[in-house]
Scaffold this active site. Structure first.
Site, PDB file in Angstrom:
ATOM      1  CG  HIS A 192      50.527  32.284 108.824  1.00 51.13           C
ATOM      2  ND1 HIS A 192      51.444  33.028 108.307  1.00 51.13           N
ATOM      3  CD2 HIS A 192      50.457  31.273 108.304  1.00 51.13           C
ATOM      4  CE1 HIS A 192      51.895  32.232 106.947  1.00 51.13           C
ATOM      5  NE2 HIS A 192      51.217  31.181 107.075  1.00 51.13           N
ATOM      6  CD  GLU A 196      53.097  36.842 108.684  1.00 50.62           C
ATOM      7  OE1 GLU A 196      53.669  37.359 108.080  1.00 50.62           O
ATOM      8  OE2 GLU A 196      52.314  35.754 108.243  1.00 50.62           O
TER       9      GLU A 196
HETATM   10  N1  LIG Z   1      53.145  23.575 105.856  1.00 50.44           N
HETATM   11  C1  LIG Z   1      53.523  24.857 106.002  1.00 50.44           C
HETATM   12  O1  LIG Z   1      54.594  25.067 105.833  1.00 50.44           O
HETATM   13  C2  LIG Z   1      52.442  25.844 106.439  1.00 50.44           C
HETATM   14  C3  LIG Z   1      53.121  26.928 107.166  1.00 50.44           C
HETATM   15  C4  LIG Z   1      52.080  27.858 107.581  1.00 50.44           C
HETATM   16  C5  LIG Z   1      50.498  27.572 107.471  1.00 50.44           C
HETATM   17  N2  LIG Z   1      50.197  26.578 107.093  1.00 50.44           N
HETATM   18  C6  LIG Z   1      48.701  26.012 106.907  1.00 50.44           C
HETATM   19  O2  LIG Z   1      48.433  25.248 107.985  1.00 50.44           O
HETATM   20  C7  LIG Z   1      47.414  24.499 107.560  1.00 50.44           C
HETATM   21  C8  LIG Z   1      47.913  22.985 107.783  1.00 50.44           C
HETATM   22  O3  LIG Z   1      48.916  22.774 106.843  1.00 50.44           O
HETATM   23  P1  LIG Z   1      49.792  21.421 107.176  1.00 50.44           P
HETATM   24  O4  LIG Z   1      51.008  21.745 106.346  1.00 50.44           O
HETATM   25  O5  LIG Z   1      50.005  21.111 108.430  1.00 50.44           O
HETATM   26  O6  LIG Z   1      49.040  20.374 106.419  1.00 50.44           O
HETATM   27  P2  LIG Z   1      49.055  18.666 106.686  1.00 50.44           P
HETATM   28  O7  LIG Z   1      48.462  18.192 105.420  1.00 50.44           O
HETATM   29  O8  LIG Z   1      50.336  18.423 107.121  1.00 50.44           O
HETATM   30  O9  LIG Z   1      48.117  18.428 108.050  1.00 50.44           O
HETATM   31  C9  LIG Z   1      46.706  18.710 107.806  1.00 50.44           C
HETATM   32  C10 LIG Z   1      45.972  17.782 108.660  1.00 50.44           C
HETATM   33  O10 LIG Z   1      44.503  18.180 108.900  1.00 50.44           O
HETATM   34  C11 LIG Z   1      43.592  17.099 109.102  1.00 50.44           C
HETATM   35  N3  LIG Z   1      42.434  17.379 108.529  1.00 50.44           N
HETATM   36  C12 LIG Z   1      41.795  17.736 107.475  1.00 50.44           C
HETATM   37  N4  LIG Z   1      40.591  17.818 107.546  1.00 50.44           N
HETATM   38  C13 LIG Z   1      40.205  17.680 108.780  1.00 50.44           C
HETATM   39  C14 LIG Z   1      39.193  17.865 109.609  1.00 50.44           C
HETATM   40  N5  LIG Z   1      37.952  18.211 109.062  1.00 50.44           N
HETATM   41  N6  LIG Z   1      39.032  17.757 110.998  1.00 50.44           N
HETATM   42  C15 LIG Z   1      40.130  17.321 111.712  1.00 50.44           C
HETATM   43  N7  LIG Z   1      41.341  17.275 110.947  1.00 50.44           N
HETATM   44  C16 LIG Z   1      41.288  17.394 109.598  1.00 50.44           C
HETATM   45  C17 LIG Z   1      44.434  16.064 108.100  1.00 50.44           C
HETATM   46  O11 LIG Z   1      44.136  14.597 108.316  1.00 50.44           O
HETATM   47  C18 LIG Z   1      45.919  16.152 108.411  1.00 50.44           C
HETATM   48  O12 LIG Z   1      46.471  15.681 109.325  1.00 50.44           O
HETATM   49  C19 LIG Z   1      46.999  24.911 106.127  1.00 50.44           C
HETATM   50  O13 LIG Z   1      45.985  25.796 106.243  1.00 50.44           O
HETATM   51  C20 LIG Z   1      48.098  25.528 105.737  1.00 50.44           C
HETATM   52  O14 LIG Z   1      48.019  26.710 104.787  1.00 50.44           O
HETATM   53  C21 LIG Z   1      51.095  25.510 106.526  1.00 50.44           C
END
Ligand SMILES: NC(=O)c1ccc[n+]([C@@H]2O[C@H](COP(=O)([O-])OP(=O)(O)OC[C@H]3O[C@@H](n4cnc5c(N)ncnc54)[C@H](O)[C@@H]3O)[C@@H](O)[C@H]2O)c1
Length: 320
Positions: free
Chosen positions: A176, A188
């Site tokens: 994480h 994490e």
């Molecule tokens: N945003 C935050 O602050 C944060 C912090 C820690 C963890 N996270 C976790 O990280 C993950 C991503 O979050 P994010 O904020 O980067 O989201 P985001 O929406 O910015 O990006 C997600 C990306 O995944 C792609 N995607 C979706 N389905 C897909 C698939 N089947 N194959 C390939 N690509 C695919 C989308 O096109 C998009 O570009 C989530 O699980 C979230 O919980 C987010």
């Protein structure tokens, strides 16, 4: 007596050398991660790909379309320029070399199946949806080599449930990262009851290689940071909802009184109100009697009005 002491010393030294040998064997068994596949080129995935490539790993960043990947790459280039400017303030040549060598380590693809056969570590950072993540891991499990470790960057889903969609539960962990990834130093590492020690230690080494600090946590809601942070943010909203203090004063109080870099309302707007609501709703569903997980009518109203924070131009504050 002298003989007994010598024998004791010999026994102790042979015990310590066999302990050292055992530790060396265990260390030798750890996986040295070289090739990394990052799936999801959004906010988090692009950041993870960037720091892994900057640390010398060969990285393939995967997303659904070439258009998305073009944007991810553009974002990475912008971010690398900022990092290089800070890191090599008076050495423009070193800065250029840093950017070029990082970008050389990084390629993109829309086909994870085609590249996963040559990867040591898959880091998933796609949309926060259990079914979509399960489908992806299940599919890749068939094509990835035996030694490959799978990791999810999920903030709110159970790692155990994701691991159970594969046949490699011992080589599965939460990894994480925090936003923005190039800046935030923490990772994490979330161990399920099935995650092996070798997997854990390999991920600790990988995290260190990225210049980050790893902490370990069991597979519990919110892990460490969000389990403490989200209830705090919700308490701030409740304080404001009751009319006990203004949101501006609560933000000032936590910055000047507790030394936090951002106030809770500034942070909620930065994270996204929809994201915070999504997390608290999930926890409330699993523990409806826990008052720390209770939903907030004000937060729900703002999300309904699409006032999601900085990204939409308005949340608790206005940004236009
Ligand atoms: N945003 C935050 O602050 C944060 C912090 C820690 C963890 N996270 C976790 O990280 C993950 C991503 O979050 P994010 O904020 O980067 O989201 P985001 O929406 O910015 O990006 C997600 C990306 O995944 C792609 N995607 C979706 N389905 C897909 C698939 N089947 N194959 C390939 N690509 C695919 C989308 O096109 C998009 O570009 C989530 O699980 C979230 O919980 C987010």
């Amino acid at each position: 007596m002298a003989f007994a002491t010598r024998r004791f010393v010999r026994a102790a030294s042979s015990a310590s050398s066999s302990a050292a040998a055992a530790a060396a064997t265990a260390a030798a068994k750890k996986l040295l991660v070289k090739h990394v596949t990052v799936i999801g080129g959004g906010l988090m995935g692009a950041g993870i790909a960037q720091v892994a490539a900057a640390a010398g790993h060969t990285v393939v960043l995967v997303d659904q379309t070439d258009e998305i990947l073009k944007n991810s790459k553009k974002g990475i280039e912008e971010s690398l320029k900022k990092v290089a400017k800070k890191k090599f303030a008076d050495k423009p040549e070193a800065a250029t070399q840093f950017i070029e060598s990082t970008l050389k380590n990084l390629t993109v693809s829309t086909d994870p199946v085609a590249i996963v056969h040559s990867t040591d570590l898959v880091i998933e950072a796609i949309v926060e949806n259990q079914e979509v993540k399960n489908d992806l891991f299940k599919r890749l499990d068939k094509f990835a080599p035996e030694h490959t470790i799978f990791a999810s960057n999920t903030s709110s889903l159970q790692i155990t449930q994701l691991a159970n969609s594969t046949t490699r539960q011992d080589r599965f962990s939460g990894l994480h990262f925090f936003n923005p990834v190039p800046v935030m130093k923490l990772v994490e590492i979330v161990k399920t009851p099935m995650t092996s020690q070798k997997t854990f230690e390999s991920l600790v080494d990988f995290t260190k290689a990225l210049g980050k600090t790893a902490v370990s946590c069991k597979d519990t809601p919110g892990f460490i940071v969000n389990r403490l942070l989200v209830p705090y943010l919700m308490e701030a909203v409740r304080l404001y909802e009751r009319g006990d203090a203004s949101k501006e004063d609560i933000d000032i109080a936590m910055k000047l009184g507790a030394g936090y870099p951002m106030g809770p309302f500034e942070l909620l707007d930065y994270v996204g109100l929809d994201t915070s609501k999504y997390i608290i709703d999930g926890w409330y569903m699993s523990e409806p009697d826990n008052p720390l997980f209770a939903p907030s009518p004000l937060l729900n109203k703002l999300v309904e009005e699409k006032k999601l924070g900085k990204k939409t131009g308005e949340g608790f504050y206005k940004y236009k």
